[in-house]
Design a protein around this motif. Structure first.
Motif, PDB file in Angstrom:
ATOM      1  N   ALA A  69      38.062 -15.180  -3.403  1.00 52.94           N
ATOM      2  CA  ALA A  69      39.384 -15.132  -4.030  1.00 52.94           C
ATOM      3  C   ALA A  69      40.523 -15.583  -3.116  1.00 52.94           C
ATOM      4  O   ALA A  69      41.363 -16.393  -3.539  1.00 52.94           O
ATOM      5  N   PRO A  70      40.602 -15.115  -1.852  1.00 56.93           N
ATOM      6  CA  PRO A  70      41.710 -15.588  -0.994  1.00 56.93           C
ATOM      7  C   PRO A  70      41.669 -17.090  -0.733  1.00 56.93           C
ATOM      8  O   PRO A  70      42.717 -17.742  -0.656  1.00 56.93           O
ATOM      9  N   LEU A  71      40.451 -17.635  -0.595  1.00 57.51           N
ATOM     10  CA  LEU A  71      40.329 -19.076  -0.359  1.00 57.51           C
ATOM     11  C   LEU A  71      40.822 -19.870  -1.562  1.00 57.51           C
ATOM     12  O   LEU A  71      41.529 -20.884  -1.407  1.00 57.51           O
ATOM     13  N   LYS A 105      42.544 -17.895 -10.530  1.00 56.18           N
ATOM     14  CA  LYS A 105      41.953 -16.750 -11.241  1.00 56.18           C
ATOM     15  C   LYS A 105      40.862 -17.219 -12.194  1.00 56.18           C
ATOM     16  O   LYS A 105      39.767 -16.642 -12.251  1.00 56.18           O
ATOM     17  N   ILE A 106      41.160 -18.272 -12.946  1.00 54.83           N
ATOM     18  CA  ILE A 106      40.182 -18.789 -13.913  1.00 54.83           C
ATOM     19  C   ILE A 106      38.973 -19.381 -13.192  1.00 54.83           C
ATOM     20  O   ILE A 106      37.821 -19.187 -13.631  1.00 54.83           O
ATOM     21  N   SER A 123      40.836 -11.156  -8.904  1.00 50.92           N
ATOM     22  CA  SER A 123      41.730 -12.287  -8.644  1.00 50.92           C
ATOM     23  C   SER A 123      43.196 -11.875  -8.743  1.00 50.92           C
ATOM     24  O   SER A 123      44.054 -12.429  -8.043  1.00 50.92           O
ATOM     25  N   GLU A 124      43.495 -10.894  -9.602  1.00 48.32           N
ATOM     26  CA  GLU A 124      44.877 -10.442  -9.769  1.00 48.32           C
ATOM     27  C   GLU A 124      45.357  -9.576  -8.602  1.00 48.32           C
ATOM     28  O   GLU A 124      46.558  -9.352  -8.465  1.00 48.32           O
ATOM     29  N   TRP A 125      44.423  -9.079  -7.789  1.00 48.14           N
ATOM     30  CA  TRP A 125      44.827  -8.320  -6.606  1.00 48.14           C
ATOM     31  C   TRP A 125      45.657  -9.169  -5.649  1.00 48.14           C
ATOM     32  O   TRP A 125      46.468  -8.640  -4.895  1.00 48.14           O
TER      33      TRP A 125
END
Length: 273
Positions: free
Chosen positions: A123-125, A137-138, A209-211
């Motif tokens: 996610a961070p990448l 996110k998607i 992903s929303e984090w």
């Protein structure tokens, strides 16, 4: 031959007993967990603000109901788009891998290895590469939901009856017709098994992903609750996310029941037998 009233009554009693037998064990397990949770909350073993009681979690759930649904709309929208793209990508890739053996040998190990990387690490990448909008996110949801459906479809294609395939080939049916009439129907059960897992993964992937950023969504709301140490509301949010996942899995089961009527007939015939 017409069944007697006693036979019908016995069948109903047997069905009721079977239903109770299936329902009771999980009901008892949930009740035991709630009783232990309530005891742990009131025993002083942990501070009440860190381990709120089931009653306080229920109150928080009722108070936050409107906020939960407002944020759920964003999360469900992201999950829906990501899941749809994941299904499309899984279908195309699995069909190509099934049709061309070298492609299967090249991609299958990559598909397996891709699932060993935790979503929270990717996610961070994705945020660095694609920004803080909806796109990362998607993409994360597509990556998360891709594996179960792809593996399910490939297993379904392999499970197709070889005798039926040879028969159609001997009758002059080409690869496309053999795929549509034999392989695709055989793979539906495997597809829905993978889809049932992927719908739950899509919600989890959207929350993770929303984090990392956003203005709304269940993941954003969870971050705000965590920073404010509102653990009763955090517990209610976790339960809400679980309920959404369970409802989506139930929707997949209903969809399978509607699309695969022959499975219902086979199950009914085996029950009668």
């Amino acid at each position: 031959m017409k069944k007697s009233p006693n036979t019908i009554s016995n069948n109903k009693t047997t069905a009721l007993t079977a239903a109770v037998t299936r329902v009771m064990p999980p009901f008892i397990a949930v009740a035991a967990i709630l009783l232990f949770w309530n005891w742990l909350s009131g025993s002083g073993a942990m501070p009440s603000y860190m381990m709120p009681s089931p009653a306080s979690v229920c109150r928080a759930f009722a108070n936050d109901w409107k906020i939960l649904w407002e944020n759920a709309a964003t999360t469900l929208g992201e999950a829906g788009i990501g899941l749809a793209l994941g299904i499309a990508a899984s279908f195309v890739i699995s069909v190509l891998m099934d049709a061309w053996k070298p492609l299967y040998n090249a991609l299958y190990p990559i598909v397996i290895v891709s699932q060993t990387v935790p979503s929270i690490a990717i996610a961070p990448l994705l945020t660095l590469w694609l920004g803080f909008g909806t796109t990362p996110k998607i993409v994360l949801i597509v990556i998360t939901t891709f594996f179960p459906i792809t593996v399910g479809l490939l297993d379904g294609f392999k499970a197709a009856d070889p005798d039926a395939l040879r028969l159609m080939k001997s009758m002059g049916a080409g690869p496309v017709k053999r795929f549509i009439h034999i392989k695709l129907p055989y793979s539906l059960g495997y597809f829905f098994s993978g889809l049932k897992i992927s719908v739950a993964y899509s919600i989890v992937g959207a929350v993770i992903s929303e984090w990392l950023g956003g203005s709304s969504g269940l993941g954003v709301f969870m971050t705000r609750l965590r920073k404010s140490f509102a653990y009763d509301r955090m517990f209610s949010l976790i339960i809400f996310i679980s309920l959404i996942s369970l409802l989506l899995m139930l929707a997949v089961i209903i969809l399978k029941w509607l699309i695969m009527p022959w499975e219902r007939r086979n199950r009914s015939a085996s029950t009668k037998g």
